[in-house]
Design an enzyme around this catalytic site. Structure first.
Site, mmCIF file in Angstrom:
data_model
loop_
_atom_site.group_PDB
_atom_site.id
_atom_site.type_symbol
_atom_site.label_atom_id
_atom_site.label_comp_id
_atom_site.label_asym_id
_atom_site.label_seq_id
_atom_site.Cartn_x
_atom_site.Cartn_y
_atom_site.Cartn_z
ATOM 1 N N TYR A 37 0.840 -1.204 0.000
ATOM 2 C CA TYR A 37 0.000 0.000 0.000
ATOM 3 C C TYR A 37 0.877 1.257 0.000
ATOM 4 O O TYR A 37 0.645 2.204 -0.770
ATOM 5 C CB TYR A 37 -0.909 -0.016 1.228
ATOM 6 N N LYS A 115 -21.868 5.386 22.420
ATOM 7 C CA LYS A 115 -21.521 6.812 22.436
ATOM 8 C C LYS A 115 -20.002 6.897 22.395
ATOM 9 O O LYS A 115 -19.327 6.663 23.390
ATOM 10 C CB LYS A 115 -22.073 7.501 23.677
ATOM 11 N N CYS A 409 15.249 7.669 52.983
ATOM 12 C CA CYS A 409 14.804 8.077 51.644
ATOM 13 C C CYS A 409 15.347 7.111 50.597
ATOM 14 O O CYS A 409 16.560 6.846 50.558
ATOM 15 C CB CYS A 409 15.294 9.491 51.356
#
Length: 673
Positions: A37, A115, A409
């Site tokens: 294509y 919808k 941390c």
């Protein structure tokens, strides 16, 4: 190739491309490969360039996008593009069918159809050729997006019959697969991700460059005949479903899974079936549309104010899914707060594939008894942010693990503390040199509501930090093109654009700068109030606790955070360097009027002539406020095309909804009509 042979080959290629496009987009049954294509398409483009006298507006090559536009022209719709009344329960749906059958009789037929969650447009054809396409806008006036719609391959540029005039309505959408691929690319390039396919489709269709729109691979379902005859002899269809069948014969891709139903029970059955199909579809749907099928019956039922009385939209409740909680990561935010985030088995939810969800804080995890290994229920808060609603305790097998917040941390290894304000739910890293905080602080500094540095997303910030090109936000203003162009996936043009965006951010003004600094508790609203009170950054830096605390709606916590930031070595140094870099540190805009004083607006949808940011600036300049969510404190919801859940919330709370025209009249109430 001589001229005659070229003309013959061009005609042959166009016919082959249109035929194979029909098989691919309408029949889902391609006969050739994508490569074959593409080769035909390329050959056709080369021949049309070589022989421009054979150019045609209906050629498939016109879909790749032409020149960029300066703006979209306004279009007045010849047929109003109204919205639908929403119903949220089967009881409300039953009330609708009872009302209709009281007018038309018990044997009334309804069409029931999905919808589509996209952007509504009109398509106009003359003598069978596509000549104009426009967005719905406010239903009366939309925007001319013809050139962008030409790039949508499922829109026929030429009908199979040369009908004199036809106006149809459809819903442009982005297929889920395309959406996922687009977000993957944007993530790799450090660009903000689209929230959902509907937002992505709306943003793509409103690109000023048709080439950009073409690259987004949009699609469309046509669902209504607006105006004109579907037959050359002027015949009319008797029912809506007949018109859909005829539109398909002409070359349109029409709304799928549409059925004819008689009576409430049959209607409700199909509405439920459509709801159960949502996961299996290639597109997003946010409800079901129920319409009187007989077109003359619609005329008998009539129209309401802006909405037809012969149709409703059934809106499904927020989608919830079950999945497995595999593990929990802890992320460090720009203010040091540690946020637990769930890693999930991927599941499709409300338009996106979800594999992560917020767990808020340790109290939320404990209160809901959520454990690693649980089957959990997730949904999207506000249809955007995935969150875990609950765990399914009945499906536990004993191998689940309770989660504990880390004591250090995860980014810098510094000990963390429990917050001492509020309910103490937050765990925070208080190391000002924490790398994770630094990265997110810079991302926040560059964000849309702050300095709005286009192209400086999380990935680009990480690249700059890793390469040692920047260490904080002030370093951005010392960057040169060569500092950026050598980074991974950052070429010369990207670097030049980013430098230009950084330079442009210098003029944003004090209120944007205060928000960009990322001071705890200082959002956009507080930053505006502080800027209005002091006028310059120097005055803000000299202010004390009482000065801040006396500003309405600022409060003690925010005042304390401001004093701590500007009194810290880091805050003082950052402000000095940003000032030295040439950033504007005074207030840019003063209020021009008090017309909207005391009013709070929530903005939703796409406005006809202005962006939501522009509308927000107008509201603030006239003394009003904006909010991101609808509540009882909301004065008005300013709604544009394709407004979402905020509009629904406004209707539930009885909040007045206005359009752009009404909004502009509020600003100038004495203007002549």
């Amino acid at each position: 190739m001589d001229r005659e042979s070229a003309e013959k080959r061009i005609k042959e290629l166009r016919e082959k491309i249109e035929y194979n496009s029909h098989l691919y987009y309408e029949c889902d049954a391609p006969e050739i490969s994508d490569y074959e294509y593409d080769m035909m398409f390329r050959e056709l483009g080369e021949l049309e360039t070589q022989y421009p006298e054979f150019s045609s507006p209906t050629s498939p090559t016109k879909r790749v996008g032409g020149r960029a536009l300066d703006k979209f022209e306004k279009v007045t719709h010849s047929v109003r593009m109204g919205s639908l009344t929403d119903v949220f329960s089967y009881d409300e749906l039953h009330e609708f069918t009872d009302r209709i059958e009281g007018i038309l009789g018990k044997d009334t037929e309804y069409s029931v159809e999905p919808k589509i969650d996209g952007l509504s447009v009109s398509l106009i054809y003359r003598d069978g050729v596509f000549v104009k396409g426009a967005t719905r806008g406010d239903g009366i006036t939309g925007e001319d997006v013809t050139e962008n719609l030409r790039t949508v391959r499922s829109i026929p540029l030429k009908l199979k019959e040369p009908l004199p005039y036809l106006n149809v309505r459809g819903e442009v959408y982005m297929p889920r697969r395309v959406f996922d691929e687009l977000n993957e690319v944007r993530e790799d390039e450090g660009q903000p991700l689209f929230a959902n396919p509907r937002n992505a489709a709306a943003g793509s269709l409103r690109q000023l460059s048709p080439k950009v729109c073409a690259s987004r691979r949009l699609d469309i379902f046509v669902f209504n005949l607006q105006e004109g005859s579907l037959y050359q002899d002027g015949r009319e269809c008797r029912t809506h479903i007949e018109s859909l069948n005829r539109l398909r014969e002409l070359g349109f891709v029409t709304i799928p899974d549409t059925v004819c139903a008689v009576g409430f029970d049959a209607v409700a059955k199909h509405v439920k079936e459509l709801g159960n199909m949502r996961d299996e579809l290639s597109f997003d749907m946010d409800g079901a549309v129920i319409k009187v099928n007989d077109l003359h019956g619609r005329v008998t039922v009539g129209e309401g104010t802006g909405v037809p009385k012969w149709a409703v939209a059934f809106k499904y409740p927020p989608e919830e899914k079950r999945t497995k909680l595999i593990s929990i990561d802890v992320q460090v935010g720009r203010t040091g707060v540690l946020t637990p985030t769930a890693n999930l088995e991927p599941v499709r939810l409300a338009g996106t594939t979800v594999s992560r969800a917020t767990l808020h804080n340790i109290n939320y995890i404990r209160d809901n008894d959520i454990r690693i290994g649980d089957t959990v229920i997730i949904r999207k808060a506000g249809e955007i942010i995935p969150e875990i609603v609950d765990s399914v305790k009945s499906e536990r097998n004993g191998g689940e693990q309770e989660f504990e917040m880390p004591t250090v941390c995860p980014s810098c290894g510094h000990p963390v503390v429990r917050d001492d304000d509020g309910d103490g739910a937050a765990t925070r890293c208080i190391n000002p040199a924490c790398p994770a905080q630094n990265s997110r602080s810079i991302v926040h500094f560059a964000s849309k509501g702050a300095m709005n540095i286009d192209g400086l997303g999380p990935q680009v910030v990480e690249l700059l930090l890793a390469a040692g090109k920047i260490h904080d936000a002030a370093d951005l203003y010392s960057l040169k093109t060569e500092d950026i162009s050598g980074l991974d996936r950052m070429g010369e043009k990207s670097a030049e654009n980013l430098i230009a965006a950084i330079e442009g951010s210098k003029s944003r003004g004090l209120e944007r700068l205060l928000y960009a600094l990322g001071i705890r508790q200082v959002g956009e609203g507080a930053a505006e109030k502080i800027a209005a009170r002091f006028g310059t950054l120097a005055a803000v830096r000299d202010a004390g606790f009482d000065d801040f605390n006396n500003i309405p709606d600022v409060g003690e916590v925010t005042a304390t955070a401001l004093v701590e930031f500007f009194g810290s070595e880091r805050g003082a140094e950052l402000c000095d360097r940003l000032t030295a870099a040439g950033l504007r540190t005074d207030k840019v805009k003063e209020r021009t009027a008090d017309t909207l004083a005391g009013m709070t607006f929530v903005l939703t949808g796409t406005l006809p002539t202005m962006s939501r940011d522009e509308a927000s600036e107008i509201i603030k300049a006239n003394g009003g406020k904006t909010s991101s969510s609808v509540s009882k404190k909301t004065t008005y919801v300013l709604a544009g095309d394709d407004a979402g859940s905020k509009l629904t919330k406004a209707k539930e709370l009885g909040i007045p909804v206005i359009d752009e025209e009404a909004f502009l009249k509020m600003l100038n109430p004495t203007a002549e009509e």
